[in-house]
Structure formats: C-alpha cells, structure tokens
Design a protein around this motif. Structure first.
Motif: not given
Length: 352
Positions: A60-62, A117-124, A179-183, A186-189
């Motif tokens: 989720k985008y936060i 990458a902190d702009w996203y919530d990965y709990s879902n 690259h740093e943002f997306f990698i 993606i790893e957190r997902i």
C-alpha cells in the motif's frame, strides 16, 4: 489444474499441463468493451472469464500525496507529471512535465525529492498472497527497472538515448537512484511474501521495430549488472524472473540466458528477428517466453481463422512447455472482440 500448477509444469517440458498459461493485456477501453460484452461489472470478473492465470500483489502506498494540477495532470513518483492525451477512441497518459530535462550536473539533483521504499506499507503482502494463492502470484511490473522509459519520462526520450551513448553522469546517477529504490522495494515485498511469489516481473525496452535501441556494449556496461541483481534477488526468494521487453531484442537473448533470466515477456512477433518459429528453433528449453500473439497486426486486422491458426502454431511448437500464450502488448482500441475471444478460446482458457 490451478494456474500455479499449470505455470510450474511448463518449466518441466513434459507437456503434462491441461493448457498453456495465459494473461490478458488491454487498454482501459478494450477492458471496458469486453466487460460490456460479457455483462460483468469488474476487471476481476473479466479476467476469470478470459482465464487470466496471473495476479499481481503490491504494498500500500503511504508516501507523500502525489499532486494533481489545474491542467489535469498528475504527479508521478519522480516529480514528473502525466496527462491523459486523447486519440481516436481512447486516451493514453503521457508525460507533460520532465523534471530532469535540463539537468546537466549531478550536483543539481540534490534539489530534487526522490522516492523511498519507506513510502509503502508491506503488511498486506501475506494476506494478498493467500487471497490469490491458486494463481501465478507476481510482484513488480513492466515499470520495474525500466531505466530507459522511466528516466525518459522525466528527462526526454532523445536525451536518454544520447545519455546512454555518452555515458552521461546525470543519467548514470538517475539510473542508480532508480535502481536503489526499486531493488529495495522489491526485496521488501519478496521478504514479506516469504516464498509465496511465483514471478518477479521487471521490464526494459531494449528494442525498436527494426533492431536494438542500444548497442550490446552499452547493454553489458550499463544495464546487465543491474539486471543480474534483479534476477539473483528473485531467485533468492524462489521466484521466476520475467522481463518485459518490447521490440526486436533477439541479439540480446543469449545474454539474457547467460544472466539466468527465466521468462522473456512480449515477444513482439512483428518486430525484426522475433519470429516465433525462429525463436523456438534457437532458444527452446533455454528460456521461456510470454506473449507472441500480435496486437499490432493480427488481432486488429486479421481474420478469426488467422488468429486460430496463430495460436495453434504456438501450441504445437511449445507442446511440451516453455510458452505463456498471450497478446504481445496491450490490445488496442478498434480490435474486433471476435478476434480476442477466438484467441482465448483457442488457448483453452475462455470460461463461458
């Protein structure tokens, strides 16, 4: 078979699947037209009817609110702005403000805000994976990596092509930040999914209709090391890695194989060197493919019989596996619904 079981089997090359996997690509207008045709009210209902085997999960985008402007344009993650531009029958979002267009010195980038990458919530992510567990669960998309297109939407297409040839330091810095943002995202997902993602989906358009947009030397120097990081990351979490690549990229396919890419997506059969028979002859069993049904000529202008013939050819060539049969790009406005139905019906995925 479930979609997941079907997908795993095509990599075993034993032909023990009920049908080839498929997925649907279409413009919003085509999606709506198909929904109206089948009298369904949601995109998900349509995907079930067409037999789309893929489902994408995302965090989720936060992050900071992305602005909307008086001219109707909307802000993107990198400060670029998009506006829907009309064409006959529909609209496409185009970049109308390019924040890095006139940047000539890396130091100038300090004044810009870059996504995190902190702009996203990965709990879902765990619950989303569970919800679609019988499908081919994917994360990412064609815009992950996508250094050429992504930076071009912030800097300009011509400038990016010059940047690549000149190995411009501003472009290289933008590549690294992207690259740093997306990698990281993606790893957190993948970590949150705990092995339940089947496909890491990434993208980069290396080809034009007639050949490569960049030299193999530029690919090896600028792009291959980063591509390898995504491939290794996907494999670390037991996911196949599928890369979207439009146009003629045949000359790079041996390199994709060396880098251990699992699936090359699109297979734009109308582009030079991308004939399905030839690709099968040269690369069968070395890399899997997704796409290959022409959204440029066959689907909009061919007959139903020609569509059926094209699908059956692919079913015969890849009878033991190695192909996800699908359109080679978004199906465009004006494409006869009958041809679309014939494609999915011949694949064996249509559920009506």
């Amino acid at each position: 078979m479930t979609s997941k079981e079907r997908f795993k089997t095509i990599f075993e090359y034993n032909g023990e699947f009920d049908r080839h996997p498929t997925t649907h690509y279409g413009t919003p207008e085509i999606i709506q037209e198909l929904m109206d045709y089948f009298s369904v009210n949601s995109h998900e209902e349509l995907r079930c009817i067409l037999g789309d085997d893929f489902r994408t999960i995302a965090p989720k985008y936060i992050g900071p609110e992305l602005k909307k402007y008086e001219d109707g344009s909307k802000e993107g993650l990198w400060g670029e702005r998009y506006k829907n531009i009309s064409y006959k029958g529909g609209e496409y979002p185009e970049a109308v403000y390019l924040p890095f267009k006139d940047v000539r010195d890396v130091k100038e980038l300090k004044k810009f805000r870059f996504p995190s990458a902190d702009w996203y919530d990965y709990s879902n992510i765990p619950s989303e994976c569970e919800r679609v567990k019988d499908y081919i669960v994917t994360c990412g998309g064609a815009g992950i990596m996508d250094f050429m297109n992504g930076i071009a939407r912030c800097r300009g297409v011509e400038q990016v092509l010059l940047d690549i040839g000149l190995e411009d330091h501003v472009f290289l810095e933008l590549m690294q930040r992207r690259h740093e943002f997306f990698i990281s995202k993606i790893e957190r997902i993948l970590k949150a999914a705990n092995g339940k993602i089947d496909v890491l989906h990434i993208g980069e358009d290396y080809g034009s209709q007639r050949g490569l947009l960049i030299s193999p030397k530029s690919f090896d120097l600028l792009f291959a090391p980063k591509l390898k990081e995504y491939i290794d990351l996907g494999h670390k979490y037991n996911a196949k890695v599928m890369m979207h690549c439009c146009g003629s990229c045949r000359d790079l396919i041996p390199r994709f194989i060396e880098l251990a890419l699992d699936i090359l997506e699109e297979i734009q059969s109308d582009a030079v060197g991308m004939d399905t028979k030839e690709l099968h002859h040269e690369f069968y069993g070395k890399i899997a493919f997704c796409g290959s049904i022409s959204a440029q000529h066959l689907l909009p202008f061919g007959t139903i019989d020609e569509v059926i013939k094209a699908v059956n050819l692919r079913k015969e060539l890849f009878a033991k596996g190695g192909l996800i049969i699908a359109p080679d790009h978004n199906i465009q406005v004006g494409t006869p619904i009958e041809n679309i139905i014939a494609m999915y019906e011949t694949i064996g995925s249509l559920r009506i």
